[in-house]
Design a protein around this motif. Sequence first.
Motif, PDB file in Angstrom:
ATOM      1  N   ARG A   1       0.721  -1.184  -0.065  1.00  0.00           N
ATOM      2  CA  ARG A   1      -0.011   0.002   0.044  1.00  0.00           C
ATOM      3  C   ARG A   1       0.899   1.292   0.156  1.00  0.00           C
ATOM      4  O   ARG A   1       0.586   2.080  -0.641  1.00  0.00           O
ATOM      5  CB  ARG A   1      -0.850   0.089   1.181  1.00  0.00           C
ATOM      6  CG  ARG A   1      -1.909   1.113   1.355  1.00  0.00           C
ATOM      7  CD  ARG A   1      -2.624   1.406   2.471  1.00  0.00           C
ATOM      8  NE  ARG A   1      -1.860   1.747   3.544  1.00  0.00           N
ATOM      9  CZ  ARG A   1      -2.338   1.940   4.979  1.00  0.00           C
ATOM     10  NH1 ARG A   1      -3.490   1.705   5.098  1.00  0.00           N
ATOM     11  NH2 ARG A   1      -1.729   2.513   5.849  1.00  0.00           N
TER      12      ARG A   1
ATOM     13  N   ARG B   1      -7.107  -0.072  -6.038  1.00  0.00           N
ATOM     14  CA  ARG B   1      -5.994   1.120  -6.141  1.00  0.00           C
ATOM     15  C   ARG B   1      -5.288   0.558  -7.476  1.00  0.00           C
ATOM     16  O   ARG B   1      -4.767   1.710  -8.082  1.00  0.00           O
ATOM     17  CB  ARG B   1      -5.195   0.979  -4.903  1.00  0.00           C
ATOM     18  CG  ARG B   1      -5.891   1.541  -3.795  1.00  0.00           C
ATOM     19  CD  ARG B   1      -5.068   1.369  -2.406  1.00  0.00           C
ATOM     20  NE  ARG B   1      -5.713   2.044  -1.310  1.00  0.00           N
ATOM     21  CZ  ARG B   1      -5.549   1.881  -0.164  1.00  0.00           C
ATOM     22  NH1 ARG B   1      -5.023   0.618   0.432  1.00  0.00           N
ATOM     23  NH2 ARG B   1      -6.192   2.779   1.049  1.00  0.00           N
TER      24      ARG B   1
ATOM     25  N   SER C   1      -9.237   4.531  -7.595  1.00  0.00           N
ATOM     26  CA  SER C   1      -9.518   4.733  -6.284  1.00  0.00           C
ATOM     27  C   SER C   1      -9.791   6.212  -5.886  1.00  0.00           C
ATOM     28  O   SER C   1     -10.409   6.580  -4.795  1.00  0.00           O
ATOM     29  CB  SER C   1      -8.136   4.090  -5.353  1.00  0.00           C
ATOM     30  OG  SER C   1      -7.088   4.808  -5.762  1.00  0.00           O
TER      31      SER C   1
END
Length: 266
Positions: free
Chosen positions: A79, A165, A170
Motif C-alpha cells: 500500500r 487501487r 481509487s
Amino acid sequence: MDPFLVTSLIVTLMAFTAIWLIHVPLEDAGIIDYYWGPGFAVIGWSGLAFGAESSGIKLALLGAITVWAARLAGQLILRHGLMNGEDARYLKMRRSGGPQWWWRSLYKVFLLQAVILWLVASPVHAIVMAPSSAALSFVGIAGMALFVAGLAIETVADLQLYRHRLSGQSNLRTLASGLWAYSRHPNYLGEIALWFGLGLAAMDLSGAWWALAGPVALAAVIRFVSLPLTEQHLMDSRSDYAAYAARTPVLFPLPRTQRLTTDPAE
C-alpha cells in the motif's frame, strides 16, 4: 510487574526508537506501520527466547500470530508503495508540526504507538506467560476459529482494495463491491474479529481475564478514533462517498432490508 512484561515493553520501545531514527533522514513516518504486525510476533518469540516455558500449543498460537503479522506487513508495504510520498496522516502532522517535528515525532507518533502496541498485545503476553501444561478447551478452539475467520475477512478485503487501487480508480470512485458492499471497513472488521478470537484463546490457555483487555482497547481505538478520522477524510475527498455511506453500514454488516433505514454512522 512481571519481568517479561517489563522486558517486552523495553524491547518494543527500543524497536520503535530505531524505526524513528531510520525515518528522520527519510522524512517518512509511514514506515512505522510496517512494524505494527511484526511487533506482536517479536514480543511473543522474544518471550520464549528469554526463558518462558514453551509448549506445542504456544508455538501454534505464536505461529498463527506470525502468519497474520507477515501478511499485514506485506500488505502495508504494498500500500505504501502505491502512495506518492508520505502517508497523508503523517504528512499533515509534519506540515503542522513545524521545524522541530523531526524530534517531537519521537514521542507524539513513535513511542506513543509503541505503548499502544504493548497494551494491545495482552493476548500475546498471556500466551507466553501461560504454563506449559495448559491446553485449549472448547472456548479456546472457538477463539482460534474466530481468529481464522477474521484473518480471512481482512485478507480478502485488503486484496480487493489493493486491486481497486491498482486499477487507478481509487481516487475517482469508492470501492463498493465484494466485501465492501456489506461494510465500509471490512478490513477493520476482520482485525477486530481476529483479535477477539486470539484474546479468547489466550484467556482460555492462561486463565488470565486481562488477555481480553488488548482486543477491547483495539476495538475502541478503531471504532472511536480510526474510523471517524478515516470517514471524515473519505467524505472530504470523494464525491460519491456520502451516497455509499448512506446505504452501507460502517462496520458490521446488516441485512439488506435494514440498510436503507439504518443510520450510516451506526
